[in-house]
Design a protein around this motif. Structure first.
Motif, PDB file in Angstrom:
ATOM      1  N   GLN A  45       0.820  -1.220   0.000  1.00  0.00           N
ATOM      2  CA  GLN A  45       0.000   0.000   0.000  1.00  0.00           C
ATOM      3  C   GLN A  45       0.850   1.265   0.000  1.00  0.00           C
ATOM      4  O   GLN A  45       0.701   2.143   0.846  1.00  0.00           O
ATOM      5  N   ARG A  46       1.778   1.338  -0.965  1.00  0.00           N
ATOM      6  CA  ARG A  46       2.701   2.467  -1.002  1.00  0.00           C
ATOM      7  C   ARG A  46       3.068   2.834  -2.437  1.00  0.00           C
ATOM      8  O   ARG A  46       3.219   1.974  -3.281  1.00  0.00           O
ATOM      9  N   VAL A  47       3.228   4.136  -2.678  1.00  0.00           N
ATOM     10  CA  VAL A  47       3.736   4.609  -3.963  1.00  0.00           C
ATOM     11  C   VAL A  47       5.266   4.597  -3.888  1.00  0.00           C
ATOM     12  O   VAL A  47       5.843   5.117  -2.937  1.00  0.00           O
ATOM     13  N   MET A  48       5.896   3.988  -4.891  1.00  0.00           N
ATOM     14  CA  MET A  48       7.350   3.810  -4.900  1.00  0.00           C
ATOM     15  C   MET A  48       7.944   4.390  -6.195  1.00  0.00           C
ATOM     16  O   MET A  48       7.264   4.494  -7.195  1.00  0.00           O
ATOM     17  N   VAL A  49       9.254   4.692  -6.145  1.00  0.00           N
ATOM     18  CA  VAL A  49       9.972   5.104  -7.356  1.00  0.00           C
ATOM     19  C   VAL A  49      10.289   3.840  -8.149  1.00  0.00           C
ATOM     20  O   VAL A  49      10.844   2.888  -7.614  1.00  0.00           O
ATOM     21  N   GLU A  50       9.926   3.843  -9.436  1.00  0.00           N
ATOM     22  CA  GLU A  50      10.232   2.694 -10.284  1.00  0.00           C
ATOM     23  C   GLU A  50      11.447   2.960 -11.164  1.00  0.00           C
ATOM     24  O   GLU A  50      12.281   2.095 -11.372  1.00  0.00           O
ATOM     25  N   LYS A  51      11.542   4.191 -11.707  1.00  0.00           N
ATOM     26  CA  LYS A  51      12.643   4.481 -12.623  1.00  0.00           C
ATOM     27  C   LYS A  51      13.012   5.959 -12.543  1.00  0.00           C
ATOM     28  O   LYS A  51      12.141   6.818 -12.444  1.00  0.00           O
ATOM     29  N   LEU A  52      14.305   6.237 -12.619  1.00  0.00           N
ATOM     30  CA  LEU A  52      14.817   7.605 -12.654  1.00  0.00           C
ATOM     31  C   LEU A  52      15.448   7.844 -14.015  1.00  0.00           C
ATOM     32  O   LEU A  52      16.315   7.084 -14.439  1.00  0.00           O
ATOM     33  N   GLY A  53      14.998   8.885 -14.699  1.00  0.00           N
ATOM     34  CA  GLY A  53      15.562   9.235 -16.003  1.00  0.00           C
ATOM     35  C   GLY A  53      16.699  10.227 -15.821  1.00  0.00           C
ATOM     36  O   GLY A  53      16.533  11.260 -15.179  1.00  0.00           O
ATOM     37  N   GLN A  54      17.838   9.928 -16.368  1.00  0.00           N
ATOM     38  CA  GLN A  54      19.008  10.796 -16.229  1.00  0.00           C
ATOM     39  C   GLN A  54      18.796  12.115 -16.989  1.00  0.00           C
ATOM     40  O   GLN A  54      17.999  12.173 -17.917  1.00  0.00           O
ATOM     41  N   PRO A  55      19.506  13.180 -16.596  1.00  0.00           N
ATOM     42  CA  PRO A  55      19.288  14.497 -17.216  1.00  0.00           C
ATOM     43  C   PRO A  55      19.403  14.515 -18.741  1.00  0.00           C
ATOM     44  O   PRO A  55      18.734  15.294 -19.401  1.00  0.00           O
ATOM     45  N   GLU A  56      20.252  13.644 -19.295  1.00  0.00           N
ATOM     46  CA  GLU A  56      20.431  13.658 -20.750  1.00  0.00           C
ATOM     47  C   GLU A  56      19.344  12.856 -21.478  1.00  0.00           C
ATOM     48  O   GLU A  56      19.273  12.879 -22.703  1.00  0.00           O
ATOM     49  N   GLN A  57      18.485  12.172 -20.738  1.00  0.00           N
ATOM     50  CA  GLN A  57      17.430  11.393 -21.376  1.00  0.00           C
ATOM     51  C   GLN A  57      16.317  12.310 -21.865  1.00  0.00           C
ATOM     52  O   GLN A  57      16.197  13.457 -21.434  1.00  0.00           O
ATOM     53  N   SER A  58      15.481  11.775 -22.761  1.00  0.00           N
ATOM     54  CA  SER A  58      14.467  12.600 -23.430  1.00  0.00           C
ATOM     55  C   SER A  58      13.058  12.185 -23.026  1.00  0.00           C
ATOM     56  O   SER A  58      12.853  11.195 -22.319  1.00  0.00           O
ATOM     57  N   TYR A  59      12.113  12.935 -23.543  1.00  0.00           N
ATOM     58  CA  TYR A  59      10.705  12.610 -23.321  1.00  0.00           C
ATOM     59  C   TYR A  59      10.364  11.246 -23.923  1.00  0.00           C
ATOM     60  O   TYR A  59       9.578  10.488 -23.359  1.00  0.00           O
ATOM     61  N   ASP A  60      10.997  10.913 -25.047  1.00  0.00           N
ATOM     62  CA  ASP A  60      10.767   9.601 -25.659  1.00  0.00           C
ATOM     63  C   ASP A  60      11.210   8.478 -24.725  1.00  0.00           C
ATOM     64  O   ASP A  60      10.582   7.416 -24.682  1.00  0.00           O
ATOM     65  N   ASP A  61      12.287   8.713 -23.972  1.00  0.00           N
ATOM     66  CA  ASP A  61      12.754   7.710 -23.006  1.00  0.00           C
ATOM     67  C   ASP A  61      11.702   7.508 -21.907  1.00  0.00           C
ATOM     68  O   ASP A  61      11.466   6.383 -21.457  1.00  0.00           O
ATOM     69  N   LEU A  62      11.088   8.605 -21.473  1.00  0.00           N
ATOM     70  CA  LEU A  62      10.017   8.485 -20.477  1.00  0.00           C
ATOM     71  C   LEU A  62       8.856   7.685 -21.060  1.00  0.00           C
ATOM     72  O   LEU A  62       8.384   6.730 -20.441  1.00  0.00           O
ATOM     73  N   ALA A  63       8.399   8.060 -22.247  1.00  0.00           N
ATOM     74  CA  ALA A  63       7.259   7.371 -22.862  1.00  0.00           C
ATOM     75  C   ALA A  63       7.543   5.873 -23.015  1.00  0.00           C
ATOM     76  O   ALA A  63       6.665   5.042 -22.774  1.00  0.00           O
TER      77      ALA A  63
END
Length: 139
Positions: free
Chosen positions: A39-57
């Protein structure tokens, strides 16, 4: 503190990583998932500063819900460098109804924990969160 609507707590890591994204720009994006068993919200992935919106999608599963924040850098019509932090609720039509309800009922409380969100976006398929839509909402 658990969310009264869904009973969902938010891990300290979620708040700390969001602060690092907002203040230090340590990350381009963060993907969050609800861990139903605890019953908790957790971090699944961290996108590095050089990554793009496409990497998030590409980090969002095609058949399960997630929350994400994305730090968008852009240049205004007046040629000013700006940035806005987006909160994205990813709830694809192919995900389980129970998951959609769980994410929907936890969203507002979770979003309040992340102080500094400037744009809220709800998406049920990739076309609803295309980069053009994100850019359009930033201006």
């Amino acid at each position: 503190m658990a969310n009264s609507a869904s009973g969902m707590a938010v891990s300290d890591e979620c708040k700390l990583k969001f602060l690092e994204l907002k203040a230090k720009r340590s990350f381009r994006f963060i993907v969050f998932r609800i861990e139903e068993k605890i019953q908790r919200v957790m971090v699944e992935k961290l996108g590095q500063p050089e990554q793009s919106y496409d990497d998030l999608a590409a980090s969002l599963p095609p058949d399960d819900c997630r929350y994400a924040v994305f730090d968008l850098d852009f240049i205004t019509d007046e040629n000013c460098q700006k940035s806005k932090i987006f909160f994205i609720s990813w709830s694809p039509d192919t995900s389980r109804v129970r998951n959609k309800m769980l994410y929907a009922s936890s969203k507002d409380r979770f979003k309040r924990e992340l102080d500094g969100i400037q744009v809220d976006l709800q998406a049920t398929d990739p076309s609803e969160m295309s980069f053009d839509i994100i850019k359009g909402r930033a201006l």
